[in-house]
Design a protein around this motif. Structure first.
Motif, short mmCIF file in Angstrom:
data_model
loop_
_atom_site.label_atom_id
_atom_site.label_comp_id
_atom_site.label_asym_id
_atom_site.label_seq_id
_atom_site.Cartn_x
_atom_site.Cartn_y
_atom_site.Cartn_z
N ALA A 25 0.84 -1.19 0.00
CA ALA A 25 0.00 0.00 0.00
C ALA A 25 0.88 1.25 0.00
CB ALA A 25 -0.90 0.00 1.23
N LYS A 26 0.52 2.22 -0.80
CA LYS A 26 1.28 3.45 -0.86
C LYS A 26 0.97 4.30 0.36
CE LYS A 26 1.54 3.50 -5.90
NZ LYS A 26 1.23 4.22 -7.14
N HIS B 170 17.87 15.35 -6.20
CA HIS B 170 18.48 14.04 -5.98
C HIS B 170 17.57 13.24 -5.06
CE1 HIS B 170 21.93 11.62 -3.92
NE2 HIS B 170 21.30 10.91 -4.82
N MET B 171 17.30 11.97 -5.43
CA MET B 171 16.31 11.17 -4.73
C MET B 171 16.84 9.76 -4.48
SD MET B 171 13.00 12.48 -6.94
CE MET B 171 11.84 12.61 -5.59
N GLN B 172 16.14 9.03 -3.62
CA GLN B 172 16.42 7.62 -3.38
C GLN B 172 15.17 6.83 -3.71
OE1 GLN B 172 18.20 6.69 0.41
NE2 GLN B 172 17.69 4.52 0.32
N LEU B 173 15.35 5.72 -4.42
CA LEU B 173 14.20 4.90 -4.82
C LEU B 173 13.82 3.95 -3.69
CD1 LEU B 173 12.24 4.31 -7.13
CD2 LEU B 173 13.89 2.63 -8.01
N HIS B 174 12.54 3.97 -3.33
CA HIS B 174 12.01 3.14 -2.26
C HIS B 174 10.94 2.20 -2.81
CE1 HIS B 174 13.61 5.39 1.35
NE2 HIS B 174 13.84 6.27 0.37
N SER C 116 8.98 1.95 2.16
CA SER C 116 10.02 1.22 2.88
C SER C 116 11.29 1.12 2.02
CB SER C 116 9.54 -0.18 3.27
OG SER C 116 9.21 -0.94 2.12
N VAL C 117 12.37 0.70 2.64
CA VAL C 117 13.66 0.65 1.96
C VAL C 117 13.64 -0.37 0.82
CG1 VAL C 117 16.09 0.04 2.25
CG2 VAL C 117 14.94 1.39 4.00
N LEU C 118 14.17 0.04 -0.33
CA LEU C 118 14.34 -0.86 -1.46
C LEU C 118 15.79 -1.31 -1.47
CD1 LEU C 118 13.48 -2.18 -4.16
CD2 LEU C 118 14.08 -0.02 -5.29
N TYR C 119 16.02 -2.59 -1.31
CA TYR C 119 17.39 -3.11 -1.20
C TYR C 119 18.22 -2.84 -2.44
CZ TYR C 119 16.20 -7.05 -4.27
OH TYR C 119 15.83 -7.82 -5.33
N ALA C 120 17.59 -2.70 -3.61
CA ALA C 120 18.32 -2.53 -4.86
C ALA C 120 18.97 -1.16 -4.98
CB ALA C 120 17.40 -2.77 -6.05
N ASP C 121 18.47 -0.16 -4.25
CA ASP C 121 19.10 1.16 -4.31
C ASP C 121 20.40 1.11 -3.54
OD1 ASP C 121 19.82 3.94 -3.65
OD2 ASP C 121 17.91 4.43 -4.61
#
Length: 461
Positions: free
Chosen positions: A3-4, A111-115, A120-125
């Protein structure tokens, strides 16, 4: 399907960004991006009026966008692509909106981080992997103070008759067999470029410090100031590489941080300076002596013990391994020493309060998040196991008999894949994804027939 969640950016990012937007009413575009596993920025250009949407996490990209190969292709058999429907994640800002002044039209960047879609944290970033190691170090009651030095070639836009890049140089010839290290004339010849680099750094809050001409025509080094936030240091290093390339294009030039663009000239390195501070901000490497503390030696020993496990991070591409040559200032073996530029882990001459380690393995073609994660994981490993590094090397380390750094890409990938260390310090899913990505890159390179093979074998073999 996750869920977003409603996202609210940190107050400092929101306030600084809103002030920037108010001061720049003529803004045309905004670039929203995150850095992928190779350190390549992946994102979108949007109209400037989309800025507030981006600040609130309104930019979506496929979760696989941060795990594309060096050519921008999906990884075959990646769990983030067809196996999961190539679903979207959400990009969250990690620094305020700022100007990207090299563009012709007024353009800002975020500048951003992909979640994950739920925030929640995305392990691939790859940024998440550095955050994970920093948290582990914090569990020991310590923070890392880091700084990076980035070497690069400034190139002409056109190539020579064989399609090879041409460095821009104050010398009469393009590739002379001499060095230009510390040559002020080389800097003066490119003063307009470096003035724009400095101005862009000021716009973006990147703490650029000294600039010097390096060991080959058209090669330079710029040092960034230290910070006790390693994630921020990695952010700034990757943003700085992007900035260099953008400013160069605006001058009709190109910048390359490829590890070894020219076989007979110096390679591009990214040295990392690192110390540790306790909760009161005291440098724990400083015991008042010139040798440094027991913790310094444990940190060095941990770096030595884990260096070969991490070679696929420190030298992530086929070209990376060309940089490691004898008497080239690139290290070849596992050793350390005081004020010695031939060793792998150098303790620079300094006042005791500034005692630190210089890590000299990584090329400039790396992802700074992963390099700092690997270095700090090594430090944790040394401290947690109270390792000892052996005696420091005096004199020419190239002549010392000690364990060699892995010097092949295939050997480095095999060691990384089999290492239990990375499944402890990084997310195991990230380790598997990294190996898949690099195996795909390796297979593509192996399938290409080079010009020297045609010249040597086509009519002679």
């Amino acid at each position: 399907m996750a869920a977003k969640q409603k996202y609210q950016p940190p107050a400092e990012i929101l306030e600084t960004s809103n002030a920037f937007l108010a001061d720049h009413p003529d803004l045309k575009w905004i670039e929203g991006f995150a850095f992928d596993i190779n350190g390549v920025p992946r994102g979108k250009w949007l109209p400037a009026d989309s800025a507030k949407k981006l600040l609130k996490g309104g930019l979506q990209m496929p979760r696989s966008a941060v795990s594309l190969d060096i050519w921008g292709r999906d990884i075959e058999n990646s769990p983030l692509v067809f196996a999961s429907g190539d679903s979207d994640g959400v990009c969250q800002p990690v620094s305020p909106i700022c100007l990207a002044p090299w563009h012709r039209e007024q353009t800002a960047q975020l500048h951003m981080q992909l979640h994950e879609a739920d925030g929640s944290v995305l392990y691939a970033d790859p940024r998440a992997q550095l955050q994970k190691v920093v948290e582990r170090l914090a569990g020991l009651g310590l923070k890392a103070v880091c700084a990076t030095e980035v070497e690069f070639y400034l190139l002409r836009e056109d190539s020579d008759e064989l399609g090879r890049p041409r460095p821009i140089s104050d010398n009469d010839s393009d590739l002379v067999p001499s060095t230009d290290v510390y040559d002020l004339a080389e800097l003066d010849a490119q003063r307009h470029f470096f003035a724009d680099v400095r101005a862009a750094c000021e716009e973006q809050g990147i703490p650029a410090d000294s600039i010097l001409s390096e060991c080959a025509p058209g090669q330079f080094e710029i040092n960034l100031l230290h910070s006790d936030d390693p994630v921020k240091v990695a952010d700034q290093t990757l943003l700085f590489k992007r900035l260099l390339k953008g400013v160069a294009r605006s001058h009709g030039l190109r910048v390359s941080t490829m590890a070894k663009p020219f076989g007979e000239q110096a390679g591009n390195g990214m040295h990392v300076h690192m110390s540790l501070v306790d909760k009161d901000g005291n440098n724990v490497f400083n015991d008042g002596t010139d040798e440094g503390s027991e913790l310094l030696q444990q940190a060095v020993a941990g770096m030595m013990a884990t260096a070969n496990d991490a070679m696929a991070i420190f030298a992530p591409h086929a070209n990376s391994y060309r940089r490691f040559q004898e008497s080239s200032h690139a290290p070849l073996n596992l050793c350390w020493g005081y004020d010695n530029r031939t060793v792998t882990f150098r303790i620079p001459a300094s006042e005791p309060a500034a005692r630190r380690i210089e890590h000299r393995i990584a090329g400039a073609d790396v992802n700074a998040y992963l390099v700092l994660a690997a270095i700090l994981a090594g430090v944790c490993h040394g401290l947690e196991n109270k390792l000892q590094p052996g005696a420091p090397v005096e004199g020419d380390a190239y002549q010392v008999e000690s364990e060699q750094l892995i010097n092949t890409w295939s050997g480095a990938l095999k060691r990384f894949e089999q290492s239990a260390l990375w499944r402890e310090y990084l997310d195991p899913e990230f380790v598997d994804l990294f190996v898949l990505l690099k195996r795909q890159e390796q297979a593509e390179i192996a399938a290409r027939v080079t010009d020297v093979e045609y010249q040597s074998y086509l009519h002679r073999a």
